[in-house]
Scaffold this active site. Structure first.
Site, PDB file in Angstrom:
ATOM      1  N   PHE A 146       0.859  -1.180   0.000  1.00  0.00           N
ATOM      2  CA  PHE A 146       0.000   0.000   0.000  1.00  0.00           C
ATOM      3  C   PHE A 146       0.895   1.230   0.000  1.00  0.00           C
ATOM      4  O   PHE A 146       1.547   1.541   0.992  1.00  0.00           O
ATOM      5  CB  PHE A 146      -0.938   0.054   1.210  1.00  0.00           C
ATOM      6  CG  PHE A 146      -1.870   1.236   1.130  1.00  0.00           C
ATOM      7  CD1 PHE A 146      -3.043   1.154   0.400  1.00  0.00           C
ATOM      8  CD2 PHE A 146      -1.552   2.431   1.747  1.00  0.00           C
ATOM      9  CE1 PHE A 146      -3.892   2.251   0.287  1.00  0.00           C
ATOM     10  CE2 PHE A 146      -2.393   3.535   1.638  1.00  0.00           C
ATOM     11  CZ  PHE A 146      -3.569   3.439   0.915  1.00  0.00           C
ATOM     12  N   ASP A 232       9.592   3.136   1.699  1.00  0.00           N
ATOM     13  CA  ASP A 232       8.391   3.898   2.007  1.00  0.00           C
ATOM     14  C   ASP A 232       8.161   3.797   3.510  1.00  0.00           C
ATOM     15  O   ASP A 232       7.612   2.821   4.015  1.00  0.00           O
ATOM     16  CB  ASP A 232       7.195   3.325   1.228  1.00  0.00           C
ATOM     17  CG  ASP A 232       5.892   4.055   1.536  1.00  0.00           C
ATOM     18  OD1 ASP A 232       5.856   4.842   2.500  1.00  0.00           O
ATOM     19  OD2 ASP A 232       4.895   3.821   0.811  1.00  0.00           O
ATOM     20  N   LYS A 273       2.975  11.598   7.029  1.00  0.00           N
ATOM     21  CA  LYS A 273       2.224  11.379   8.261  1.00  0.00           C
ATOM     22  C   LYS A 273       2.852  12.055   9.483  1.00  0.00           C
ATOM     23  O   LYS A 273       2.674  13.235   9.692  1.00  0.00           O
ATOM     24  CB  LYS A 273       2.018   9.884   8.485  1.00  0.00           C
ATOM     25  CG  LYS A 273       1.137   9.229   7.412  1.00  0.00           C
ATOM     26  CD  LYS A 273       0.749   7.827   7.780  1.00  0.00           C
ATOM     27  CE  LYS A 273      -0.013   7.123   6.668  1.00  0.00           C
ATOM     28  NZ  LYS A 273      -1.318   7.691   6.364  1.00  0.00           N
TER      29      LYS A 273
END
Length: 425
Positions: A146, A232, A273
């Site tokens: 994802f 990531d 984030k």
């Protein structure tokens, strides 16, 4: 034009249902306030937040130092675009580059934008530095990944809900099983491979944690084949897993040391984030000069990327991680959480496994992926004052803010286990 005053959760949900696109399926709780590890709904009920906005709120809700930096900068200068310099961006780029030990930072706003940025940089590097013929570059990715939901990213997703009826899809990706060194080695033998894009822990896949040496072996294989190792760390990074980055392995230093036996240093690092502590959309791609310098003026950018507020917020958010020892806290409390949950699982017939790292954890429910059990459990947890969300049908992810105390964590473990016991067969 008048703006509705929200007086009930029911009213808020009805407004979203009528006027908003139906692209999410939230738990039916309407939050109106947050502080530290707690959130409150419109009616004033208090909850433990055990999702942290998918690990964006690592530093806790409304951290005063982060909010203070945001407010102060917002009162001074908010946006210049990149048509002009501003007095905050360079300070932030130096601060973050030193913090993560890279030469340069390219600022963006959202996680998906940062992933797209990393893909562009990787391809351009392959054409200009590695000698791959233009348009032929391939990037290796993992099954059940994802990385976002843009058109390019869904092109290499396994999630048919995210893919179906959004084609045609972008070519240039090789998909391999996650945590499979042999598959990676074989994929690297294909022609025109430019990079390997990987999550150190697959969060959306159910906090799937690879073998301890997978990242280190993957990095070495990429080095051996002149391929960029792209991490990531949007969800796993910035203290969440008990290291500054998940690729830090078992290192719990306050920031990056040079212990290469524990740190599989990416060639390209993707952050988002918690880079803002959840206060503002901030993401970034970091790399050394040899890679980052392939980007020239006009070839990539963002009107809001690197704006003064984002710069101020990100520096404050990163400073909080260091000042409040959140890396060590995540590591210690994560071990405690898994230990306590394992004790419960020993006698449970409804929960089969707890897994994770630091304070990014999940439990696997002993039921099929198409069952409603995990959802029903999260609804019951909500009633008992704790908010979590299922993923993949039979998995519940637990990721509280890293400012949580031991006493609060044990209180949460009690809520979770007592709730789960009501579902025992």
């Amino acid at each position: 034009m008048t703006v509705d005053t929200i007086t009930s959760s029911k009213q808020a949900i009805e407004l979203e249902d009528k006027y908003g696109a139906h692209n999410y399926h939230p738990l039916p709780v309407v939050l109106a306030k947050g502080e530290g590890v707690h959130v409150w709904d419109v009616e004033g009920k208090k909850y433990y937040d055990f999702l942290s906005a998918y690990s964006a709120v690592n530093q806790g809700h409304c951290h005063p130092k982060i909010v203070g930096a945001m407010n102060s900068q917002a009162e001074t200068l908010t946006l210049t675009s990149r048509a002009f310099y501003n007095d905050m961006l360079g300070k932030y780029e130096k601060f973050a580059s030193d913090y993560f030990k890279f030469d340069k930072l390219l600022p963006m706003n959202t996680g998906a934008e940062a992933v797209e940025t990393a893909i562009k940089i990787c391809r351009k590097w392959a054409y200009e530095k590695k000698g791959v013929k233009e348009t032929d570059a391939q990037i290796i990715v993992c099954e059940n990944n994802f990385h976002g939901r843009t058109t390019t990213i869904i092109s290499f997703s396994n999630d048919e809900g995210a893919r179906k009826n959004f084609g045609p899809y972008t070519p240039g990706f090789i998909k391999i099983p996650y945590d499979d060194t042999e598959a990676l080695e074989n994929a690297l033998k294909q022609e025109n491979v430019a990079g390997f894009l990987v999550e150190p822990i697959q969060g959306e896949a159910g906090v799937y944690t690879p073998a301890d040496d997978f990242m280190k072996k993957a990095k070495q294989l990429c080095n051996d084949n002149n391929v960029l190792f792209i991490a990531d760390e949007i969800q796993t990074g910035i203290a969440r897993t008990g290291g500054l980055l998940a690729v830090c392995g078992n290192c719990s230093c306050e920031n990056h040391c040079e212990r290469q036996e524990t740190y599989s240093r990416p060639d390209i690092l993707i952050l988002g984030k918690a880079l803002s502590g959840g206060a503002y959309p901030v993401s970034a791609v970091l790399a050394d000069d040899e890679i980052m310098n392939v980007i020239k003026p006009g070839q990539h950018g963002s009107t809001f990327g690197g704006n003064p507020v984002a710069a101020a917020v990100a520096m404050a958010a990163l400073q909080v991680v260091q000042d409040e020892n959140l890396i060590q806290n995540a590591r210690t409390l994560g071990e405690l959480f898994r230990s306590e949950m394992a004790k419960y699982i020993e006698t449970s017939n409804i929960v089969s496994l707890v897994r994770g790292k630091g304070l990014l954890n999940a439990i696997v429910i002993n039921d099929s992926e198409d069952s409603s059990t995990a959802w029903d459990m999260c609804m019951a947890l909500k009633e008992n004052g704790l908010l979590a969300k299922p993923t993949h049908g039979n998995i519940i992810r637990f990721a509280p803010p890293l400012v949580m105390t031991k006493e609060q964590l044990l209180d949460c473990v009690s809520i979770i286990t007592e709730t789960l016991k009501t579902f025992e067969k």
